[in-house]
Design a protein around this motif. Structure first.
Motif, short mmCIF file in Angstrom:
data_model
loop_
_atom_site.label_atom_id
_atom_site.label_comp_id
_atom_site.label_asym_id
_atom_site.label_seq_id
_atom_site.Cartn_x
_atom_site.Cartn_y
_atom_site.Cartn_z
N MET B 1 0.86 -1.19 0.00
CA MET B 1 0.00 0.00 0.00
C MET B 1 0.89 1.24 0.00
N LEU B 3 1.36 4.76 0.80
CA LEU B 3 0.67 5.80 1.56
C LEU B 3 0.85 7.17 0.92
N LYS B 6 -1.65 7.51 -1.86
CA LYS B 6 -3.03 7.57 -1.32
C LYS B 6 -3.30 8.96 -0.74
N ASP B 7 -2.29 9.48 -0.04
CA ASP B 7 -2.47 10.80 0.58
C ASP B 7 -2.60 11.88 -0.48
N THR B 302 8.69 3.48 6.60
CA THR B 302 7.38 3.81 6.03
C THR B 302 7.14 5.32 6.09
N LEU B 306 6.95 8.03 3.02
CA LEU B 306 5.79 8.89 2.80
C LEU B 306 6.22 10.33 2.50
#
Ligand code: ATP
Ligand code: MG
Lengths: 230, 377
Positions: B1, B3, B6-7, B302, B306
């Motif tokens: 995934m 992030l 997605k953000d 992670t 990001l």
């Protein structure tokens, strides 16, 4: 019910904030043991140290003194004994916060699956587990919705699903049912208990919600940082 | 995934707007780089145009571009006979303003001897000068068309061909005429002015002079030897092509170049600060979410991923949009905007470095945030 392994063992834990005149003793010599399958409630007036105790068990806050053993592993004894506390949290502990704290840029389903993703599990396993938990908590129909569009109760149930996703053995919850109505609060507690039993986990919940007191195996009262009765 | 993606998708409109704003800023930076390059290459265009090896000019001058230079036109014969010289030609330069189509055209008139070095190397449209009088080949930027005529001095010249990229260091477009026409243009006065001079009894003492003699060497010939030979004529000096380019850059365009260079420096600093600010703010807005991620057990990698990925995506989009915009508009600038792939890559490198540095600031803040802050409501 038959009780399993000891999952939480807190011995003689103290925590104070500040020094001198501003010193606050949030916890003083607290002993607590919780075993697999147990669902217990932490009660006490505001400022009595409930959240502090939860944070100590969750390895978010270092105690000032004492010893903490989680799932048989010594975690704290005067100092942290584990190097990677975040990995420990990811594997062993599920959190349900006072405010739901979902990530706003992920859908409900992704908010649950992200925990499995972080644990290095394949994406389809994460999706399947998220769907299963959301369905179980009766928010499966909201799986593709972002948190901003969820009601308080729905968001809280998604947060509960997230806490359970990686099958942690220790589930810590700070007023998880505050945003739910009486009937639903009871239902959620029943679900959490069922999952806890299935996964041989324990649940420690801070609550003020008298309507659900009967759902707990033990009620533990805190006052001025002391355990009053256990 | 992922992030970061997605953000970005979550706040897509705002992110795109930010990228676009950064893209506009990058357009300005690229335009400035292009203008800088254009200035330098335009300045050299006039020196490079005749494609020769040696410039013979008046002794003690840095002519004919940085300083005025005037030597007798017949020097060409002498230079042509010097050791190692394959071809030589006399050349003359002057600025002229000429009325045309209700406007005043500012032209840079290059006089050369047809059949010798100094003329246009490539004709883009029409033909080269064919007769010895009153024909001209003009740069396309003059706006003149083949078949048109234009009055220079006392005579009307017919435009017979067009060239491209011929101009002086100030950017004025050039026209080529024969040396004879150019010398006439230089010495002869307007009829009215001439009548005044005649009334005063003045006689023109100006003899036929040109600005420089340019020479091509035969292969393997010794340029230094030629230089020494030229200097034996006390009134002459010789410069190599490289000397001439050096002089032009150092004296003629140096200030303009430094001016633009300094402005470019300021522009780059401003862009760096803006990028840093955007990325830092982007991270600061996410601190609570980063605390939550730490709380549920996300490793540092992670969280760093990001922040750094978003910074790089932002930088790359800004750079891409800037490049696209400048390529679209660069031909509408009045002077040449020259973008070399190298400049564009260097800018990409600078942006990448700035993005990395500013995400390092964000990462530092993110690493310090206590997971417990996610618990406060
Ligand atoms: N980070 C901190 N710094 C200083 N004092 C703190 C900090 N966190 C908690 N305290 C103090 O420690 C005591 C116990 O706080 P705690 O948050 O555990 O109470 P609580 O039982 O959870 O209260 P509530 O029911 O209002 O949530 C309080 O007096 C509080 O002011
Ligand atoms: Mg609290």
């Amino acid at each position: 019910m038959a009780l399993g392994d000891t999952l939480i063992e807190v011995t003689n834990v103290a925590k104070h904030f500040g020094e001198g005149e501003t010193r606050v003793d949030a916890l003083r010599a607290v002993d607590l043991t919780v075993r697999a399958g147990e669902v217990i409630a932490l009660l006490g007036p505001s400022g009595s140290g409930k959240t502090t105790l939860l944070n100590v068990i969750g390895c978010i806050l270092a105690p000032s003194a004492g010893r903490v053993v989680l799932d048989g592993e010594p975690v704290f004894d005067g100092k942290w004994l584990q190097r990677d506390l975040r990995r420990l949290r990811l594997d062993k502990i599920g959190f349900i916060f006072q405010s739901h704290n979902l990530l706003p840029f992920l859908t409900a389903q992704e908010n649950v699956a992200v925990v499995l993703d972080l644990a290095g599990r394949p994406a389809d396993e994460g999706r399947a587990r998220a769907r299963e938990l959301l369905d179980y908590l009766e928010v499966g129909h909201r799986a593709m919705v972002k948190p901003a569009l969820l009601s308080g109760g729905e968001a809280q149930r998604v947060a509960i699903a997230r806490a359970l996703a990686n099958r942690p053995r220790i589930i810590l919850a700070d007023e998880p049912t505050a945003a739910l109505d009486g009937a639903r609060a009871g239902l959620v507690m029943d679900l959490m208990r069922k999952l806890a039993v299935e996964q041989e986990a324990c649940i420690v919940t801070v609550t003020h919600d008298e309507k659900i007191f009967d759902r707990f195996d033990r009620l533990i009262h805190l006052r001025d940082g002391h355990l009053v009765s256990a | 995934m992922n992030l970061a993606l997605k953000d970005i998708r979550h706040g897509l409109f705002r992110f795109v707007l930010t990228c676009f704003g950064l893209g506009l800023l990058m357009t300005v930076v690229l335009a400035m780089i292009g203008i800088y390059n254009g200035l330098v290459s335009d300045a050299l265009a006039v020196v490079k145009a005749p494609a020769v090896d040696v410039w013979v000019v008046e002794a003690g001058t840095k002519g004919p571009f940085a300083e005025a230079s005037s030597i007798p036109a017949d020097t060409r014969d002498a230079v042509a006979r010097m050791p190692g010289v394959a071809e030589a030609g006399a050349i003359n330069y002057q600025n002229v303003e000429a009325p045309h189509g209700g406007q005043t055209l500012r032209l840079y008139v290059i006089g050369y001897e047809p059949g010798r070095p100094g003329g246009p190397l490539a004709i883009a449209e029409g033909r080269g000068i064919g007769t010895s009088h009153f024909e001209m080949v003009a740069d396309r930027k003059t706006g003149l068309l083949p078949g048109e005529t234009i009055r220079l001095g006392r005579n009307r010249f017919a435009v017979v061909g067009l060239v491209e990229g011929a101009m002086n260091s100030g950017g004025d477009p050039a026209v080529y005429v024969t040396l004879a026409d150019a010398m006439a243009l230089q010495t002869e006065l307007d009829p009215a002015a001439q009548r005044v001079q005649a009334a005063r009894g003045a006689v023109s003492v100006k003899s036929a002079s040109v600005a420089a003699i340019i020479a091509r060497m035969s292969p393997g010939a010794d340029v230094d030897l030629l230089g020494a030979t030229v200097r034996q004529w006390k009134h002459l000096s010789a410069m190599t092509q490289a000397d001439q380019e050096e002089i032009l850059l150092a004296s003629v365009v140096d200030k303009a170049r430094r001016q633009i260079g300094l402005f470019l420096g300021i522009l780059l600093s401003v862009s760096a600060v803006v990028i840093a600010l955007i990325i830092y703010t982007m991270t600061m807005e996410k601190l609570k979410q980063i605390a939550t991620l730490k709380l549920i057990g996300a490793p540092d990698r992670t969280i760093i991923g990001l922040i750094v990925q978003q910074a790089m995506i932002l930088g790359a989009s800004g750079w891409g949009i800037g490049l696209m915009l400048i390529l679209t508009v660069k031909d509408y600038f009045p002077r040449r905007v020259v973008l070399e792939p190298f400049n564009v890559m260097v800018l990409a490198g600078i942006i990448a470095a700035v993005c990395l540095l500013s995400s390092a600031l964000g990462v530092r803040a993110a690493m310090k945030v206590d997971p417990a802050t996610a618990l406060g409501s």
